[in-house]
Every structure is written in structure tokens, then in C-alpha cells.
Design an enzyme around this catalytic site. Structure first.
Site, mmCIF file in Angstrom:
data_model
loop_
_atom_site.group_PDB
_atom_site.id
_atom_site.type_symbol
_atom_site.label_atom_id
_atom_site.label_comp_id
_atom_site.label_asym_id
_atom_site.label_seq_id
_atom_site.Cartn_x
_atom_site.Cartn_y
_atom_site.Cartn_z
ATOM 1 C CG HIS A 100 -2.323 0.594 0.821
ATOM 2 N ND1 HIS A 100 -3.462 0.399 1.577
ATOM 3 C CD2 HIS A 100 -2.701 1.415 -0.203
ATOM 4 C CE1 HIS A 100 -4.465 1.075 1.028
ATOM 5 N NE2 HIS A 100 -4.024 1.701 -0.046
ATOM 6 C CG ASP A 123 -6.399 -0.588 4.535
ATOM 7 O OD1 ASP A 123 -6.187 -1.570 5.249
ATOM 8 O OD2 ASP A 123 -5.498 0.047 3.945
ATOM 9 C CG HIS A 125 -4.275 -2.133 8.519
ATOM 10 N ND1 HIS A 125 -4.328 -3.050 7.492
ATOM 11 C CD2 HIS A 125 -3.917 -2.813 9.632
ATOM 12 C CE1 HIS A 125 -3.997 -4.253 7.964
ATOM 13 N NE2 HIS A 125 -3.751 -4.140 9.268
ATOM 14 C CG ASP A 127 -2.646 1.864 5.464
ATOM 15 O OD1 ASP A 127 -2.284 1.110 6.401
ATOM 16 O OD2 ASP A 127 -3.030 1.430 4.371
ATOM 17 C CG HIS A 140 2.405 -1.704 4.426
ATOM 18 N ND1 HIS A 140 1.716 -2.884 4.247
ATOM 19 C CD2 HIS A 140 2.842 -1.725 5.700
ATOM 20 C CE1 HIS A 140 1.734 -3.598 5.361
ATOM 21 N NE2 HIS A 140 2.423 -2.918 6.264
ATOM 22 C CG ASP A 228 -4.898 -3.057 2.244
ATOM 23 O OD1 ASP A 228 -4.876 -4.289 2.074
ATOM 24 O OD2 ASP A 228 -4.113 -2.454 3.001
ATOM 25 C CG ASP A 230 -5.339 -5.301 4.800
ATOM 26 O OD1 ASP A 230 -6.220 -4.425 4.912
ATOM 27 O OD2 ASP A 230 -4.128 -5.058 4.977
ATOM 28 C CD GLU A 273 -0.321 -4.288 1.646
ATOM 29 O OE1 GLU A 273 0.170 -5.404 1.904
ATOM 30 O OE2 GLU A 273 0.251 -3.209 1.911
HETATM 31 N N1 LIG Z 1 -1.437 -1.265 4.083
HETATM 32 C C1 LIG Z 1 -1.370 -2.055 5.132
HETATM 33 N N2 LIG Z 1 -1.629 -3.317 5.027
HETATM 34 N N3 LIG Z 1 -0.986 -1.491 6.275
HETATM 35 C C2 LIG Z 1 -0.806 -2.217 7.511
HETATM 36 C C3 LIG Z 1 -0.307 -1.333 8.599
HETATM 37 C C4 LIG Z 1 -0.138 -2.049 9.895
HETATM 38 C C5 LIG Z 1 0.290 -1.171 11.061
HETATM 39 N N4 LIG Z 1 -0.721 -0.196 11.357
HETATM 40 C C6 LIG Z 1 1.623 -0.492 10.757
HETATM 41 O O1 LIG Z 1 1.724 0.692 10.715
HETATM 42 O O2 LIG Z 1 2.606 -1.163 10.571
HETATM 43 MN MN LIG Z 2 -3.567 -0.433 3.593
HETATM 44 MN MN LIG Z 3 -4.499 -2.904 5.316
#
Ligand SMILES: NC(=[NH2+])NCCC[C@H](N)C(=O)O
Ligand SMILES: [Mn+2]
Ligand SMILES: [Mn+2]
Length: 301
Positions: A100, A123, A125, A127, A140, A228, A230, A273
Site C-alpha cells: 500500500h 482497508d 487499517h 494507514d 505501507h 487494500d 485486507d 496488497e
Molecule cells: N497497508 C497495510 N496493510 N498497512 C498495515 C499497517 C499495519 C500497522 N498499522 C503499521 O503501521 O505497521
Molecule cells: Mn492499507
Molecule cells: Mn491494510
């Protein structure tokens, strides 16, 4: 979709996090038949090939908490320039990731064309980390923060301007893993978030209606979908580096894409991702392509 011409841009990037294999995401998505799927819907599809991910050959590396900073800067710049060119040619940019962190590059290119761009961040998350709040040092986990102008100045100023987007034009959908620093930022900047709680409670139909009304009120001049994989429950998309249980289900995701298609709002998209090494028989890339089908107008009947 008003624009019947699509340009596909692959970004074989895995340096924004620490699990190898997500650089093969664009190949996996192509293998799952993205070009054929969109052509069958009547689009004129050009595969622009892959963006070059530069190798950092500098010896005295800047000491930061940001993993592979120089490579991410190089790749983001290359991608931003490519997205810019695709739009100059009047085509719809469809970006295939890659982790990402590539959204930094995509949004840097889109900002040339859209001054008031809306962004859907689909997502698990947020991010929204910066080097100071990141638990991992993985870029990411930072692209949304970087794009609203927060974080390492070299990332924030990719392609020599900042910020790329406004925090009040962002809608996050599907969040269920948010770090403490991100939570504060969401409150401070008033970023709109539909967590899994709201999706459970209101249903996806209402969430998407509220999202689209929000963009209308904000008078956005385009909407970018940053999806994303996920965001979806790992039952359906196991091939991702940071899976979080309790996600958006398969049909809800199709419904969201179908509603976006009907709204005629989406002006660019990226699917990120997809990690075929962590996947089961390319299931995650297959879901990505199926969702693209719905986003571009595929109907069940
Ligand atoms: N694009 C993603 N899958 N991001 C996951 C981030 C996970 C976590 N919040 C981090 O900063 O490491
Ligand atoms: Mn993401
Ligand atoms: Mn994510």
C-alpha cells in the site's frame, strides 16, 4: 463509468513492509484475467506494464525509522509521473500493487489533475502512521498520513508539492486495526471512518450511501478508490501480509463496488496488497479481479 479507456499500471513493490512476495501482486492479478474481464465489459484496455522500482545504491543511508525510504521515494515518483501521463491521455488509471505504500505515488499523480479529490480507503487499517507513531517502520502503514502532508518531508514532498489531498475528503471503510497515534490523528483531523462496527450496524448499503453523499457535500472533483485486499475478511482474501479477522465479506464488497459503479463517481482506482506467496491458489487475485468486474459495471443478470 464514463471513461471507456482504461490504462493498467503494475507496481511490483514489496519494500513498504517486511513480507516478501507482494511484488508479484501485479502478475497474479494479470494471471487472474484482469484485461479480459474489463474488455468483456466493453472497455478499451491498455496494459502499460510495470513501474520500475529503483535500487538504493547510496552508501551513507539516512538513519530513519522508515524501512527502504529511498526506494519508496524513487518508486513513488516514477508511479506519480506515470499516473499523470495516463490522465493526460484521457485514460482511467487502474493501478495494481504491490504493497500500500504505492498509494503515495498514485495520489501524487492524481493531485495534478484533481484539486479537491475524494478518496475511499477500503482497508482493515487506517494507514495514518508517521515515523513517530509507526509500530513497525513499514511505509505501507503511512501512505494516507503522507498524502495529507504528515510524515517524513521527503515522502510528503514527492513530485515537489504537498499536501496531495485534504483530510476532510477521505473516507475510510472497513477499519478494525487502528494504532493509538492513528486514532488521535483521526480525531484531530476529523477524518471520516466507517469501522466494522458501523458496517455491522448500518449495513453496507447505508455506509456507501453516506459515503457518496459526503463526497457530494464536499463537492469533490473526482473520487479515487484505494482498495487494500485486507479490508475484506481473510476468509476470502488470505493472500495479504497483514490479515485482520472480522472483515468485510465477499458479497458486501461486491455490493460496495456495484454501488460505486452506479454512482458514476470513481475516476481512478488501485488494488493493493495481493501477495501470491501467502495466497491459496491465487484466490486473493481472483477476488480482486471479480471486484474490479463489479466496479466497472458487471451485473449478475
Ligand atoms: N497497508 C497495510 N496493510 N498497512 C498495515 C499497517 C499495519 C500497522 N498499522 C503499521 O503501521 O505497521
Ligand atoms: Mn492499507
Ligand atoms: Mn491494510
Amino acid at each position: 463509468m464514463n471513461n471507456k479507456q482504461i490504462s493498467i499500471i503494475g507496481v511490483p513493490m514489496d519494500l513498504g513492509q517486511n513480507r516478501r512476495g507482494v511484488d508479484m501482486g501485479p502478475s497474479a492479478i494479470r494471471y487472474a484475467g484482469v484485461v479480459e474481464r474489463l474488455e468483456a465489459l466493453g472497455y478499451d484496455v491498455t496494459d502499460e506494464g510495470d513501474i520500475i522500482i529503483p535500487k538504493d545504491l547510496t552508501t551513507d543511508k539516512e538513519m530513519t525509522h522508515l524501512r527502504n525510504l529511498e526506494e519508496v521515494i524513487g518508486a513513488s515518483t516514477n508511479l506519480g509521473n506515470k499516473v499523470h501521463d495516463v490522465m493526460e491521455n484521457g485514460k482511467f488509471p487502474l493501478v495494481l500493487g504491490g504493497d500500500h505504500s504505492i498509494a503515495i505515488g498514485t495520489l501524487s499523480g492524481l493531485a495534478d489533475r484533481y484539486q479537491n479529490l475524494g478518496v475511499i480507503w477500503y482497508d482493515a487499517h487506517a494507514d495514518l502512521n508517521t515515523a513517530d507513531t509507526s509500530p513497525s517502520g513499514n511505509i505501507h502503514g503511512m501512505p494516507l498520513a503522507v498524502s495529507i502532508g504528515l510524515g517524513h518531508e521527503k515522502l510528503v514532498n514527492i513530485r515537489d508539492f504537498a499536501p496531495k489531498i485534504k483530510p476532510e475528503n477521505v473516507v475510510i471503510i472497513g477499519a478494525r486495526s487502528v494504532d493509538p497515534g492513528e486514532r488521535e490523528l483521526i480525531k484531530e483531523k476529523g477524518i471520516k471512518v466507517f469501522t466494522m462496527h458501523e458496517i455491522d450496524k448500518l449495513g453496507m448499503t447505508t455506509v456507501m450511501e453516506l459515503t457518496m453523499n459526503y463526497f457530494k457535500e464536499r463537492r469533490v472533483d473526482g473520487v479515487h478508490l484505494s482498495l487494500d485486499l485486507d479490508g475484506i475478511d481473510p476468509l476470502y482474501t488470505p493472500g495479504v501480509g497483514t490479515p485482520v479477522p472480522g472483515g468485510i465479506n465477499y458479497r458486501e464488497s461486491h455490493l460496495a463496488m456495484e454501488m460505486l459503479y452506479s454512482s458514476n463517481m470513481i475516476t481512478s482506482a488501485e488494488f493493493v496488497e495481493v501477495n501470491p506467496i501467502l495466497d491459496e491458489k491465487n484466490k486473493t487475485a481472483d477476488v480482486a479481479v471479480a471486484l474490479m468486474g463489479s466496479l466497472f459495471g458487471e451485473k449478475l443478470l
